[in-house]
Motif scaffolding. Structure first.
Motif, PDB file in Angstrom:
ATOM      1  N   PHE A   1      -4.368   2.247 -10.246  1.00 36.49           N
ATOM      2  CA  PHE A   1      -5.475   2.130  -8.964  1.00 36.49           C
ATOM      3  C   PHE A   1      -4.826   3.114  -7.785  1.00 36.49           C
ATOM      4  CE2 PHE A   1      -5.822  -1.824 -11.290  1.00 36.49           C
ATOM      5  CZ  PHE A   1      -7.358  -1.540 -11.859  1.00 36.49           C
ATOM      6  N   GLN A   2      -5.394   3.747  -7.221  1.00 35.42           N
ATOM      7  CA  GLN A   2      -5.386   4.680  -5.929  1.00 35.42           C
ATOM      8  C   GLN A   2      -3.582   5.185  -6.073  1.00 35.42           C
ATOM      9  OE1 GLN A   2      -8.388   4.619  -4.500  1.00 35.42           O
ATOM     10  NE2 GLN A   2      -7.074   4.392  -2.556  1.00 35.42           N
ATOM     11  N   SER A   3      -3.514   5.986  -6.986  1.00 36.68           N
ATOM     12  CA  SER A   3      -2.099   6.637  -6.834  1.00 36.68           C
ATOM     13  C   SER A   3      -1.939   7.905  -5.817  1.00 36.68           C
ATOM     14  CB  SER A   3      -2.184   7.403  -8.446  1.00 36.68           C
ATOM     15  OG  SER A   3      -2.141   6.196  -9.296  1.00 36.68           O
ATOM     16  N   GLU A   4      -0.992   7.472  -5.084  1.00 39.94           N
ATOM     17  CA  GLU A   4      -0.937   8.545  -3.829  1.00 39.94           C
ATOM     18  C   GLU A   4       0.546   8.815  -3.771  1.00 39.94           C
ATOM     19  OE1 GLU A   4      -2.920   7.351  -0.317  1.00 39.94           O
ATOM     20  OE2 GLU A   4      -4.887   7.259  -1.137  1.00 39.94           O
TER      21      GLU A   4
ATOM     22  N   GLU B   1       0.845  -1.218   0.253  1.00 42.51           N
ATOM     23  CA  GLU B   1      -0.063   0.038   0.064  1.00 42.51           C
ATOM     24  C   GLU B   1       0.924   1.276  -0.041  1.00 42.51           C
ATOM     25  OE1 GLU B   1      -4.360   1.490   1.935  1.00 42.51           O
ATOM     26  OE2 GLU B   1      -2.898  -0.098   3.055  1.00 42.51           O
ATOM     27  N   ILE B   2       1.724   1.400  -0.829  1.00 43.56           N
ATOM     28  CA  ILE B   2       2.601   2.455  -1.236  1.00 43.56           C
ATOM     29  C   ILE B   2       2.022   3.731  -1.155  1.00 43.56           C
ATOM     30  CG2 ILE B   2       4.469   3.714  -2.368  1.00 43.56           C
ATOM     31  CD1 ILE B   2       5.032   0.734  -3.816  1.00 43.56           C
ATOM     32  N   SER B   3       2.215   4.799  -0.142  1.00 38.59           N
ATOM     33  CA  SER B   3       1.524   6.188  -0.047  1.00 38.59           C
ATOM     34  C   SER B   3       2.473   7.061  -0.093  1.00 38.59           C
ATOM     35  CB  SER B   3       1.063   6.140   1.456  1.00 38.59           C
ATOM     36  OG  SER B   3       0.011   7.082   1.396  1.00 38.59           O
ATOM     37  N   GLY B   4       3.771   7.082  -0.190  1.00 34.64           N
ATOM     38  CA  GLY B   4       4.638   8.088  -0.344  1.00 34.64           C
ATOM     39  C   GLY B   4       6.033   7.578  -0.810  1.00 34.64           C
ATOM     40  N   ILE B   5       6.711   8.385  -2.090  1.00 36.35           N
ATOM     41  CA  ILE B   5       8.015   8.175  -2.370  1.00 36.35           C
ATOM     42  C   ILE B   5       8.834   9.432  -2.379  1.00 36.35           C
ATOM     43  CG2 ILE B   5       7.417   6.142  -3.577  1.00 36.35           C
ATOM     44  CD1 ILE B   5       7.124   7.913  -6.358  1.00 36.35           C
ATOM     45  N   ALA B   6      10.193   9.192  -2.396  1.00 36.23           N
ATOM     46  CA  ALA B   6      10.968  10.607  -2.476  1.00 36.23           C
ATOM     47  C   ALA B   6      12.369   9.902  -3.117  1.00 36.23           C
ATOM     48  CB  ALA B   6      11.057  11.105  -0.912  1.00 36.23           C
ATOM     49  N   ILE B   7      13.166  10.835  -3.695  1.00 35.08           N
ATOM     50  CA  ILE B   7      14.502  10.649  -4.301  1.00 35.08           C
ATOM     51  C   ILE B   7      15.156  11.741  -3.800  1.00 35.08           C
ATOM     52  CG2 ILE B   7      15.879  10.466  -6.444  1.00 35.08           C
ATOM     53  CD1 ILE B   7      13.471   9.182  -7.820  1.00 35.08           C
TER      54      ILE B   7
ATOM     55  N   ARG C   1     -10.635  15.135  -7.780  1.00 31.22           N
ATOM     56  CA  ARG C   1     -10.354  16.333  -7.155  1.00 31.22           C
ATOM     57  C   ARG C   1      -9.518  16.118  -5.573  1.00 31.22           C
ATOM     58  NH1 ARG C   1     -16.096  16.420  -8.759  1.00 31.22           N
ATOM     59  NH2 ARG C   1     -16.668  15.614  -6.912  1.00 31.22           N
ATOM     60  N   LEU C   2      -9.120  15.079  -5.663  1.00 34.61           N
ATOM     61  CA  LEU C   2      -8.663  14.726  -4.220  1.00 34.61           C
ATOM     62  C   LEU C   2      -6.950  14.748  -4.316  1.00 34.61           C
ATOM     63  CD1 LEU C   2     -10.769  11.403  -3.375  1.00 34.61           C
ATOM     64  CD2 LEU C   2     -10.752  13.872  -2.193  1.00 34.61           C
ATOM     65  N   ALA C   3      -6.710  15.469  -3.664  1.00 28.30           N
ATOM     66  CA  ALA C   3      -5.150  15.686  -3.764  1.00 28.30           C
ATOM     67  C   ALA C   3      -4.355  14.758  -2.951  1.00 28.30           C
ATOM     68  CB  ALA C   3      -4.515  17.002  -3.227  1.00 28.30           C
ATOM     69  N   THR C   4      -3.585  13.973  -3.612  1.00 27.44           N
ATOM     70  CA  THR C   4      -2.944  12.853  -2.978  1.00 27.44           C
ATOM     71  C   THR C   4      -1.241  12.741  -2.728  1.00 27.44           C
ATOM     72  OG1 THR C   4      -2.638  11.353  -5.090  1.00 27.44           O
ATOM     73  CG2 THR C   4      -4.925  11.306  -3.696  1.00 27.44           C
ATOM     74  N   ALA C   5      -0.522  13.621  -3.453  1.00 28.84           N
ATOM     75  CA  ALA C   5       0.835  13.690  -3.128  1.00 28.84           C
ATOM     76  C   ALA C   5       1.312  14.926  -3.698  1.00 28.84           C
ATOM     77  CB  ALA C   5       1.675  12.586  -3.846  1.00 28.84           C
ATOM     78  N   ALA C   6       2.510  15.543  -3.692  1.00 29.81           N
ATOM     79  CA  ALA C   6       2.909  16.717  -3.986  1.00 29.81           C
ATOM     80  C   ALA C   6       4.416  16.725  -4.086  1.00 29.81           C
ATOM     81  CB  ALA C   6       2.460  17.885  -3.257  1.00 29.81           C
TER      82      ALA C   6
ATOM     83  N   THR D   1       3.539   6.422  -8.534  1.00 26.41           N
ATOM     84  CA  THR D   1       2.943   4.683  -8.242  1.00 26.41           C
ATOM     85  C   THR D   1       1.751   4.810  -7.697  1.00 26.41           C
ATOM     86  OG1 THR D   1       3.828   2.577  -7.616  1.00 26.41           O
ATOM     87  CG2 THR D   1       4.433   4.301  -6.350  1.00 26.41           C
ATOM     88  N   SER D   2       1.278   3.641  -7.502  1.00 29.98           N
ATOM     89  CA  SER D   2      -0.110   3.166  -6.847  1.00 29.98           C
ATOM     90  C   SER D   2      -0.056   2.479  -5.553  1.00 29.98           C
ATOM     91  CB  SER D   2      -0.470   2.182  -7.821  1.00 29.98           C
ATOM     92  OG  SER D   2      -1.862   1.662  -7.412  1.00 29.98           O
ATOM     93  N   GLU D   3      -0.927   2.760  -4.849  1.00 32.25           N
ATOM     94  CA  GLU D   3      -1.158   2.024  -3.562  1.00 32.25           C
ATOM     95  C   GLU D   3      -1.292   0.337  -3.767  1.00 32.25           C
ATOM     96  OE1 GLU D   3      -2.742   4.657   0.104  1.00 32.25           O
ATOM     97  OE2 GLU D   3      -4.323   3.364  -1.086  1.00 32.25           O
TER      98      GLU D   3
END
Length: 333
Positions: free
Chosen positions: A300-303, A75-81, A249-254, A317-319
């Motif tokens: 599906f569920q890209s967060e 259930e990946i919810s955050g990534i960072a490089i 309309r749902l903000a899921t990552a930035a 990527t996706s959850e």
């Protein structure tokens, strides 16, 4: 100096145990597409070329860079490089997982599981890399425990983690260096997006709302110091995400581009990007400019969303497991 353990003892859990159990039960009962269908879909994505359903003037192509096959990341919810380790992706799961982070390669292969010491997250939603504090030259990873689906938390938390000097060998654990406990001016909000400006070191949160009217908050400098009560977030802007579906309309990552000139926000359907030639442009001014909007390949569920150090590549990527690693590529001048 690390004060994560000291902060943790000052604050009580923002929600009671019964509420946590109830919410976890609700999450596990939500409808999900069977994993074997997702598996077939991920295999297809690796076989067939992928195109942008709706290219934009900025983002002109997309590539399936790989797939996260490890079921540890379900259930990946955050990534960072981090620019100092550009061949690796830091990642984390959504709520319900034990305190840990993961290191992936750019194709989504699991390289290491890293224990997270110094906090037990409630609903972690995003990761970002940036200066450890405004004006600080050192780099940190910020772990955003800011999810609040029921709008019931009295405060949310961002954990600051100093990045390892090297990933050779991979670290077995990282220590929370500082905990920022934060509250909103007008009561609880749900949010899944945290971004750090690479030059100023300012941290920004984008609210998640069903009507697409999202408030944008800045973390005050007082939050970077030890505090005995939640620090009030500062509202600096408001942005609208207009779409026929709620998912759009749902903000899921930035994330900010590494040069600080662009700011991107992901919804489940689109990616919105604002840019300015001046990297020092305040975010509230940047968000008043015309945006670029692109519809990436459907997942599906890209967060999760992060820029690569080249400023021209965006990872998302996706959850849902197995999760495809999709890269969007920016038009070169």
């Amino acid at each position: 100096e690390s004060d994560g353990s000291g902060d943790a003892g000052v604050f009580e859990d923002a929600k009671g145990g019964e509420a946590r159990v109830e919410e976890d039960a609700a999450k596990t009962s939500e409808w999900r597409i069977p994993s074997h269908f997702l598996l077939l879909g991920a295999m297809a994505l690796r076989i067939f070329p992928v195109t942008l359903p709706a290219p934009s003037p900025m983002w002109t192509s997309a590539v399936i860079a790989g797939t996260v096959w490890s079921n540890e990341l379900d259930e990946i919810s955050g990534i960072a490089i981090d620019a100092s380790a550009p061949e690796h992706i830091w990642a984390h799961n959504d709520s319900g997982d034990r305190p840990r982070l993961f290191i992936l390669d750019l194709s989504g292969n699991l390289e290491a599981e890293v224990r997270l010491d110094g906090m037990t997250p409630y609903d972690p939603e995003d990761l970002t890399v940036g200066p450890c504090a405004p004006g600080d030259a050192s780099r940190c990873l910020f772990f955003a425990d800011i999810g609040d689906n029921r709008h019931a938390r009295t405060f949310v938390t961002i954990a600051r983690i100093r990045l390892p000097a090297t990933l050779t060998p991979y670290p077995k654990a990282v220590q929370v260096d500082h905990l920022m406990h934060l509250s909103y001016p007008e009561g609880p909000h749900d949010a899944e997006s945290l971004a750090s400006h690479p030059r100023s070191g300012k941290l920004h949160i984008v609210q998640k709302t069903k009507n697409g009217k999202s408030e944008v908050f800045e973390i005050p400098e007082a939050a970077y110091k030890k505090h005995d009560a939640p620090i009030m977030l500062e509202k600096i802007a408001e942005v609208r995400f207009r779409h026929a579906s709620v998912s759009g309309r749902l903000a899921t990552a930035a994330d900010y581009s590494p040069d600080g000139k662009c700011f991107s926000v992901r919804t489940y359907v689109q990616i919105h990007t604002w840019c300015h030639d001046d990297a020092n442009t305040p975010l509230q001014t940047l968000l008043a400019r015309e945006r670029d909007t692109v519809r990436p390949p459907a997942t599906f569920q890209s967060e999760a969303l992060t820029y690569a150090p080249d400023n021209k590549t965006l990872y998302t990527t996706s959850e849902r497991w197995p999760a495809p690693i999709i890269t969007l590529h920016r038009q070169t001048e």
